[in-house]
Design a protein around this motif. Structure first.
Motif, short mmCIF file in Angstrom:
data_model
loop_
_atom_site.label_atom_id
_atom_site.label_comp_id
_atom_site.label_asym_id
_atom_site.label_seq_id
_atom_site.Cartn_x
_atom_site.Cartn_y
_atom_site.Cartn_z
N VAL A 1 0.83 -1.20 0.00
CA VAL A 1 0.00 0.00 0.00
C VAL A 1 0.87 1.25 0.00
O VAL A 1 2.07 1.20 0.27
CB VAL A 1 -0.95 0.01 1.22
CG1 VAL A 1 -1.85 -1.21 1.23
CG2 VAL A 1 -0.17 0.09 2.53
N GLY A 2 0.23 2.39 -0.29
CA GLY A 2 0.91 3.68 -0.19
C GLY A 2 2.13 3.76 -1.08
O GLY A 2 2.12 3.38 -2.26
N ALA A 3 3.23 4.26 -0.52
CA ALA A 3 4.45 4.48 -1.28
C ALA A 3 5.02 3.18 -1.85
O ALA A 3 5.78 3.21 -2.82
CB ALA A 3 5.50 5.16 -0.41
N ALA A 4 4.66 2.04 -1.27
CA ALA A 4 5.16 0.75 -1.77
C ALA A 4 4.65 0.43 -3.17
O ALA A 4 5.22 -0.41 -3.86
CB ALA A 4 4.77 -0.36 -0.80
N MET A 5 3.57 1.09 -3.60
CA MET A 5 3.01 0.81 -4.92
C MET A 5 3.88 1.39 -6.04
O MET A 5 3.85 0.90 -7.16
CB MET A 5 1.59 1.35 -5.02
CG MET A 5 0.59 0.61 -4.15
SD MET A 5 -1.07 1.32 -4.25
CE MET A 5 -1.47 1.02 -5.98
N GLY A 6 4.60 2.46 -5.76
CA GLY A 6 5.49 3.02 -6.77
C GLY A 6 4.80 3.85 -7.83
O GLY A 6 5.29 3.96 -8.96
N THR A 7 3.64 4.47 -7.50
CA THR A 7 2.98 5.34 -8.48
C THR A 7 3.84 6.56 -8.78
O THR A 7 4.64 7.01 -7.94
CB THR A 7 1.60 5.78 -7.97
OG1 THR A 7 1.74 6.40 -6.70
CG2 THR A 7 0.65 4.60 -7.86
N THR A 8 3.67 7.11 -9.99
CA THR A 8 4.44 8.27 -10.44
C THR A 8 3.49 9.35 -10.94
O THR A 8 2.28 9.12 -11.06
CB THR A 8 5.42 7.87 -11.56
OG1 THR A 8 4.69 7.48 -12.73
CG2 THR A 8 6.32 6.72 -11.12
N ALA A 9 4.01 10.54 -11.23
CA ALA A 9 3.17 11.67 -11.61
C ALA A 9 3.69 12.33 -12.88
O ALA A 9 4.90 12.56 -13.01
CB ALA A 9 3.10 12.70 -10.49
N LEU A 10 2.79 12.64 -13.80
CA LEU A 10 3.12 13.33 -15.05
C LEU A 10 2.31 14.60 -15.13
O LEU A 10 1.09 14.59 -14.90
CB LEU A 10 2.82 12.43 -16.25
CG LEU A 10 3.26 12.93 -17.62
CD1 LEU A 10 4.78 12.95 -17.74
CD2 LEU A 10 2.65 12.06 -18.73
N SER A 11 2.96 15.71 -15.46
CA SER A 11 2.25 16.98 -15.56
C SER A 11 1.27 16.95 -16.72
O SER A 11 1.43 16.20 -17.68
CB SER A 11 3.23 18.15 -15.73
OG SER A 11 3.99 18.01 -16.92
#
Length: 362
Positions: free
Chosen positions: A130-140
């Motif tokens: 869960v949380g940071a362990a998922m490794g999601t990223t962000a694109l503008s």
């Protein structure tokens, strides 16, 4: 199977047993499938492609449904894809993802893969599900900036990648950085989750960071933050008591709803949320960003929604908790760009598959 392989359409349609809405099952292979996380677009703006992850080769790979003919196209063939890191550019040209200790993108027209950064000898993600362990990223929204959290020992580094020239730099270091999201109205504002006891933070691309919400007491469970387009507000789930929103400019907090939303994402117009539910599972519901009407049942999810900790009070005050919360068992509903449908994941058949539910009355 290999990059570029085109598989025949797998979709089938049926009616939701509770609302009668048309539901389309997009994938059917007996393996794990899921669309991107609930605050990440699954379609490009023109809706030429629906992006998802499939484990049909034995490992997670990126695929898309070609909406012109329904065929499924394999985009990656890697042994090390971080399946929750995927994020498509809104104009539909690229899909971005981390794999191994690198940051990559693939041109969705040519299927050519390009490495944009290498992070070296790092863990990449925290341990867990869960949380940071998922490794999601962000694109503008403009596709220029890609923000990637990288776990390095006891520190999380926030790496900003310029997608035009493949240059990268560390712009923030924290104890933890989870679920980053660029503001849809300002490419210099990034929302991210800090520690589970102190989650709601924003930063700019220079690394100037500030907390925008502090929980009321040690048992308040603040989670599943996301932006409301056009309003410069961050919404968050006050589990299981509803949702509130925070103004980026004034810090004012307003109540959105008392409905027990779980993962809730706003439509591109900034008018309505779609959410899943748990403990109990009431199905997918839609409600206004102003909370001026009761939540409306859209369809049943019939997903197993693993994670028994969600049935109990906030569990993280004394540190991390080991939980069995396989994310592909969660619906994570998301509006399509034209608001005509909702994409979600369900393991109702015994395997997690990608679905769409139509919002028209037919």
């Amino acid at each position: 199977m290999s990059i570029g392989q085109r598989l025949p359409a797998e979709s089938r349609e049926f009616r939701d047993e509770r609302t009668g809405r048309r539901v389309r099952q997009v994938t059917s292979h007996p393996s794990i499938h899921h669309h991107p996380f609930f605050f990440v677009a699954a379609y490009d703006t023109a809706m030429r492609r629906l992006l998802f992850v499939s484990f049909r080769t034995g490992k997670p790979q990126i695929y898309f449904e070609d909406r012109a003919d329904g065929s499924l196209v394999q985009v990656t063939d890697r042994p090390d894809l971080a399946d929750w890191s995927i994020i498509p550019s809104l104009e539909g040209h690229y899909i971005y993802y981390t794999a191994g200790t690198g940051a990559w993108r693939t041109d969705l027209d040519t299927l050519q893969e390009e490495q944009l950064a290498e992070f070296g000898d790092v863990e990449m993600r925290e341990k867990g599900m869960v949380g940071a362990a998922m490794g999601t990223t962000a694109l503008s929204a403009n596709g220029r900036w890609w923000a990637v959290p990288v776990k390095v020992g006891a520190v999380s580094r926030f790496v900003l990648i310029d997608t035009q020239n493949a240059k990268s730099r560390i712009f923030l270091e924290r104890d933890t950085i989870g679920h980053p999201q660029f503001c849809p109205d300002d490419d210099d504002i990034i929302l991210y989750a800090g520690p589970l006891t102190d989650r709601v933070w924003i930063t700019n691309r220079a690394g100037v960071t500030r907390r925008i919400y502090e929980r009321k007491d040690r048992m308040q469970w603040v989670t599943h933050e996301s932006f409301i387009p056009g309003r410069r507000e961050v919404a968050f789930v006050d589990w299981p008591h509803g949702m509130s929103a925070i103004s980026l400019d004034t810090g004012a907090v307003r109540r959105i709803t008392d409905f027990p939303a779980w993962h809730a994402a706003c439509d591109p117009a900034g008018t309505s949320f779609i959410c899943d539910t748990n403990f109990p599972d009431r199905g997918l519901h839609r409600f206004s960003v102003t909370g001026d009407a009761p939540a409306e049942l859209i369809c049943l999810s019939q997903a197993s929604s693993q994670g028994a900790h969600w049935a109990h009070p906030f569990p993280y005050n004394d540190g991390p908790v080991t939980v069995d919360a396989a994310q592909h068992t969660h619906p994570h509903p998301r509006f399509a760009p034209d608001n005509s449908r909702i994409v979600f994941t369900s393991d109702r058949t015994g395997h997690a598959q990608v679905y769409e539910v139509m919002l028209d009355a037919s």
